[in-house]
Write a protein that holds these residues in place. Structure first.
Motif, PDB file in Angstrom:
ATOM      1  N   PHE A 267       0.836  -1.265   0.003  1.00 30.91           N
ATOM      2  CA  PHE A 267      -0.015   0.088   0.056  1.00 30.91           C
ATOM      3  C   PHE A 267       0.846   0.952   0.100  1.00 30.91           C
ATOM      4  CE2 PHE A 267      -4.653   0.020   0.761  1.00 30.91           C
ATOM      5  CZ  PHE A 267      -5.001  -1.068   0.812  1.00 30.91           C
ATOM      6  N   ASP A 268       1.889   1.174   1.082  1.00 28.98           N
ATOM      7  CA  ASP A 268       2.702   2.306   1.018  1.00 28.98           C
ATOM      8  C   ASP A 268       3.689   2.712  -0.182  1.00 28.98           C
ATOM      9  OD1 ASP A 268       1.665   2.753   3.490  1.00 28.98           O
ATOM     10  OD2 ASP A 268       3.542   1.994   4.599  1.00 28.98           O
ATOM     11  N   LYS A 269       3.660   1.585  -1.085  1.00 25.73           N
ATOM     12  CA  LYS A 269       4.472   1.869  -2.265  1.00 25.73           C
ATOM     13  C   LYS A 269       3.536   2.262  -3.536  1.00 25.73           C
ATOM     14  CE  LYS A 269       7.316  -2.115  -1.685  1.00 25.73           C
ATOM     15  NZ  LYS A 269       7.847  -3.353  -2.424  1.00 25.73           N
ATOM     16  N   GLY A 270       2.221   2.302  -3.220  1.00 27.27           N
ATOM     17  CA  GLY A 270       1.386   2.623  -3.882  1.00 27.27           C
ATOM     18  C   GLY A 270       0.446   1.766  -4.609  1.00 27.27           C
ATOM     19  N   THR A 271       0.447   0.604  -4.229  1.00 33.40           N
ATOM     20  CA  THR A 271      -0.316  -0.450  -4.775  1.00 33.40           C
ATOM     21  C   THR A 271      -1.568  -0.623  -3.953  1.00 33.40           C
ATOM     22  OG1 THR A 271       1.882  -1.711  -5.259  1.00 33.40           O
ATOM     23  CG2 THR A 271      -0.465  -2.701  -5.506  1.00 33.40           C
ATOM     24  N   HIS A 272      -2.943  -0.221  -4.669  1.00 35.82           N
ATOM     25  CA  HIS A 272      -4.050  -0.373  -3.891  1.00 35.82           C
ATOM     26  C   HIS A 272      -5.005  -1.229  -4.738  1.00 35.82           C
ATOM     27  CE1 HIS A 272      -3.686   3.833  -1.357  1.00 35.82           C
ATOM     28  NE2 HIS A 272      -2.637   2.997  -1.498  1.00 35.82           N
ATOM     29  N   LYS A 276      -3.918  -6.847  -7.690  1.00 33.12           N
ATOM     30  CA  LYS A 276      -2.756  -6.644  -8.006  1.00 33.12           C
ATOM     31  C   LYS A 276      -1.888  -7.238  -6.645  1.00 33.12           C
ATOM     32  CE  LYS A 276       0.719  -5.368 -10.554  1.00 33.12           C
ATOM     33  NZ  LYS A 276       0.886  -5.984 -11.889  1.00 33.12           N
ATOM     34  N   LEU A 277      -2.373  -6.654  -5.341  1.00 35.62           N
ATOM     35  CA  LEU A 277      -1.707  -7.219  -4.263  1.00 35.62           C
ATOM     36  C   LEU A 277      -1.956  -8.831  -4.018  1.00 35.62           C
ATOM     37  CD1 LEU A 277      -3.603  -4.597  -2.131  1.00 35.62           C
ATOM     38  CD2 LEU A 277      -1.062  -4.828  -2.307  1.00 35.62           C
ATOM     39  N   ARG A 278      -3.053  -9.153  -4.654  1.00 37.51           N
ATOM     40  CA  ARG A 278      -3.253 -10.843  -4.457  1.00 37.51           C
ATOM     41  C   ARG A 278      -2.016 -11.290  -5.348  1.00 37.51           C
ATOM     42  NH1 ARG A 278      -8.996 -13.054  -3.862  1.00 37.51           N
ATOM     43  NH2 ARG A 278      -8.049 -14.767  -5.239  1.00 37.51           N
ATOM     44  N   GLU A 279      -1.600 -11.012  -6.240  1.00 41.98           N
ATOM     45  CA  GLU A 279      -0.547 -11.181  -7.033  1.00 41.98           C
ATOM     46  C   GLU A 279       0.723 -10.962  -6.419  1.00 41.98           C
ATOM     47  OE1 GLU A 279      -0.352  -9.728 -11.070  1.00 41.98           O
ATOM     48  OE2 GLU A 279      -2.448 -10.015 -11.683  1.00 41.98           O
ATOM     49  N   ILE A 280       0.989 -10.059  -6.118  1.00 41.77           N
ATOM     50  CA  ILE A 280       2.336  -9.788  -5.575  1.00 41.77           C
ATOM     51  C   ILE A 280       2.989  -9.944  -4.274  1.00 41.77           C
ATOM     52  CG2 ILE A 280       2.814  -8.007  -7.483  1.00 41.77           C
ATOM     53  CD1 ILE A 280       2.500  -5.856  -5.626  1.00 41.77           C
ATOM     54  N   VAL A 281       1.974  -9.867  -3.189  1.00 43.47           N
ATOM     55  CA  VAL A 281       2.305 -10.105  -1.848  1.00 43.47           C
ATOM     56  C   VAL A 281       2.448 -11.637  -1.706  1.00 43.47           C
ATOM     57  CG1 VAL A 281       1.639 -10.028   0.693  1.00 43.47           C
ATOM     58  CG2 VAL A 281       1.138  -8.141  -0.951  1.00 43.47           C
ATOM     59  N   LYS A 282       3.828 -12.021  -1.154  1.00 45.13           N
ATOM     60  CA  LYS A 282       3.994 -13.451  -0.860  1.00 45.13           C
ATOM     61  C   LYS A 282       4.504 -13.397   0.545  1.00 45.13           C
ATOM     62  CE  LYS A 282       3.291 -14.758  -5.055  1.00 45.13           C
ATOM     63  NZ  LYS A 282       1.953 -15.258  -5.379  1.00 45.13           N
ATOM     64  N   LEU A 283       4.373 -14.712   1.311  1.00 47.55           N
ATOM     65  CA  LEU A 283       4.961 -14.800   2.717  1.00 47.55           C
ATOM     66  C   LEU A 283       5.622 -16.299   2.734  1.00 47.55           C
ATOM     67  CD1 LEU A 283       1.754 -13.598   4.897  1.00 47.55           C
ATOM     68  CD2 LEU A 283       3.914 -12.347   4.437  1.00 47.55           C
ATOM     69  N   PRO A 284       6.843 -16.303   2.024  1.00 47.08           N
ATOM     70  CA  PRO A 284       7.501 -17.567   1.775  1.00 47.08           C
ATOM     71  C   PRO A 284       7.804 -18.271   3.180  1.00 47.08           C
ATOM     72  CG  PRO A 284       8.714 -15.692   1.164  1.00 47.08           C
ATOM     73  CD  PRO A 284       7.658 -15.161   1.321  1.00 47.08           C
ATOM     74  N   PRO A 297      -3.943 -15.685  -1.162  1.00 48.03           N
ATOM     75  CA  PRO A 297      -4.588 -14.517  -1.867  1.00 48.03           C
ATOM     76  C   PRO A 297      -5.842 -13.894  -1.386  1.00 48.03           C
ATOM     77  CG  PRO A 297      -3.873 -16.267  -3.361  1.00 48.03           C
ATOM     78  CD  PRO A 297      -3.629 -16.667  -2.142  1.00 48.03           C
ATOM     79  N   MET A 298      -6.616 -14.782  -0.604  1.00 45.79           N
ATOM     80  CA  MET A 298      -7.958 -14.398  -0.307  1.00 45.79           C
ATOM     81  C   MET A 298      -7.595 -13.825   1.250  1.00 45.79           C
ATOM     82  SD  MET A 298     -10.400 -17.761  -0.583  1.00 45.79           S
ATOM     83  CE  MET A 298     -10.171 -19.110  -1.709  1.00 45.79           C
ATOM     84  N   ASN A 299      -6.790 -14.318   2.176  1.00 50.86           N
ATOM     85  CA  ASN A 299      -6.355 -13.317   3.396  1.00 50.86           C
ATOM     86  C   ASN A 299      -5.881 -11.963   2.700  1.00 50.86           C
ATOM     87  OD1 ASN A 299      -4.612 -16.071   5.233  1.00 50.86           O
ATOM     88  ND2 ASN A 299      -6.711 -16.080   4.495  1.00 50.86           N
ATOM     89  N   ILE A 300      -5.201 -11.945   1.823  1.00 54.50           N
ATOM     90  CA  ILE A 300      -4.628 -10.496   1.339  1.00 54.50           C
ATOM     91  C   ILE A 300      -5.698  -9.719   0.977  1.00 54.50           C
ATOM     92  CG2 ILE A 300      -3.528  -9.448  -0.522  1.00 54.50           C
ATOM     93  CD1 ILE A 300      -1.409 -12.102  -0.272  1.00 54.50           C
ATOM     94  N   GLU A 301      -6.960 -10.341   0.138  1.00 57.78           N
ATOM     95  CA  GLU A 301      -8.106  -9.564  -0.072  1.00 57.78           C
ATOM     96  C   GLU A 301      -8.688  -8.962   1.141  1.00 57.78           C
ATOM     97  OE1 GLU A 301      -9.766 -10.176  -3.557  1.00 57.78           O
ATOM     98  OE2 GLU A 301     -11.466  -8.737  -3.317  1.00 57.78           O
ATOM     99  N   ARG A 302      -8.700  -9.703   2.167  1.00 55.64           N
ATOM    100  CA  ARG A 302      -9.424  -9.217   3.454  1.00 55.64           C
ATOM    101  C   ARG A 302      -8.525  -8.065   4.228  1.00 55.64           C
ATOM    102  NH1 ARG A 302     -11.300  -6.507   6.648  1.00 55.64           N
ATOM    103  NH2 ARG A 302     -12.188  -7.291   8.577  1.00 55.64           N
TER     104      ARG A 302
END
Ligand SMILES: [Zn+2]
Length: 311
Positions: A267-272, A276-284, A297-302
């Motif tokens: 968010f802070d980098k400008g991705t709202h 897009k967030l579902r695609e790029i956020v990973k928690l390896p 991806p569903m957790n990310i959407e929440r």
């Protein structure tokens, strides 16, 4: 702990919003179906296995499919938690009868959600007393079900169930998953029974329905301060342990904090965009946790909704 401060109006509003998000395509049908909830087990009668594990003196974990509860057998009767659904409750009663012929004296509801507390009629018919947080009454008034007996005893902050020399403490931590969830603790055995807000080694459930991310984290921090060595959690397939070390509570909290800060950083980098967030956020770090690929991806959407809409 002091009396939790609860803004009922605010939470009602939050709930309305999340329900409209989570069931967006089903909004109209959920209104028209409100008085007609399913009364049988979820998943339409598919055969699911069940099991019982003895985890201590008179202490048992009952599992039906991926749902679990805890029951306590004493010389004076049995304390049952969440009856789950009519099919599971009948199986549970059959398992209890293999262990004792004493009556089921108490049934304790963990929270208001129907998938955990349906089916108690079988115990009600035998005279059991039902106990729940007081907000369960409001929820069941709004969403009644013929297979969910109303609680006979309700409480606000804490309640202690005592039977046959055993003690089960119930404690409310304010809203976190719904507004009526109680954590149960066996003080002598130092065992905690936690429903829905702690599921070891698994990411959060789908789009986190009826979960409030910040209040979930706050509650887990408070729960971590209780005195216990072991945790029984309410979800886990047959291949998961019936009981875990206390560290699983902090692990759950740290997962949520990692999830929230990863989404916030984007968010802070400008991705709202949630897509897009579902695609790029990973928690390896959590790639080996159950349902990582499907549900992250569903957790990310929440969490997107949390930061985007401010709740
Ligand atoms: Zn729930």
């Amino acid at each position: 702990m002091g009396e939790p401060v609860i803004n009922f109006e605010g939470n009602k509003m939050k709930r309305l919003i999340i329900k409209s998000i989570v069931v967006v395509g089903m909004l109209f049908s959920s209104i028209t179906m409100a008085a007609n909830f399913p009364t049988q087990e979820p998943m339409g009668g598919e055969p699911f296995g069940h099991s019982v594990k003895n985890i201590g003196d008179g202490l048992y974990v009952f599992r039906w499919w991926v749902y679990r509860n805890l029951f306590v057998v004493t010389d004076e009767g049995v304390i049952v938690t969440d009856p789950l659904n009519p099919k599971a409750a009948n199986l549970l009663l059959g398992e209890i009868r293999k262990i004792t012929d004493k009556p089921v004296k108490y049934v304790v509801y963990s929270h208001n959600h129907h998938d955990h507390i349906s089916g108690g009629n079988v115990f009600k018919d035998q005279g059991a007393t039902f106990i729940a947080h007081k907000n369960v009454l409001n929820e069941l008034a709004d969403h009644p079900s013929p297979v969910i007996p109303l609680p006979d005893i309700t409480f606000e902050d804490t309640y202690t169930v005592q039977l046959g020399g055993r003690t089960l403490e119930l404690k409310y931590f304010g809203p976190n998953h719904g507004e009526s969830l109680v954590v149960m603790r066996l003080p002598k055995e130092k065992i905690l029974f936690v429903v829905d807000i702690v599921t070891p080694r698994r990411v959060a459930f789908r789009t986190m329905p009826d979960f409030w991310p910040d209040e979930w984290v706050r509650s887990l921090k408070e729960i971590e301060q209780l005195d216990y060595d072991y945790v029984v959690s309410a979800h886990g397939p047959a291949n998961q342990p019936a009981i875990d070390p206390s560290s699983v509570v902090a692990e759950q909290r740290i997962y949520l904090e990692d999830l929230m800060s990863a989404v916030k950083a984007e968010f802070d980098k400008g991705t709202h965009s949630p897509d897009k967030l579902r695609e790029i956020v990973k928690l390896p770090k959590y790639k080996d946790w159950r349902s990582y690929d499907e549900w992250l991806p569903m957790n990310i959407e929440r969490i997107w909704a949390y930061y985007h809409m401010g709740w």
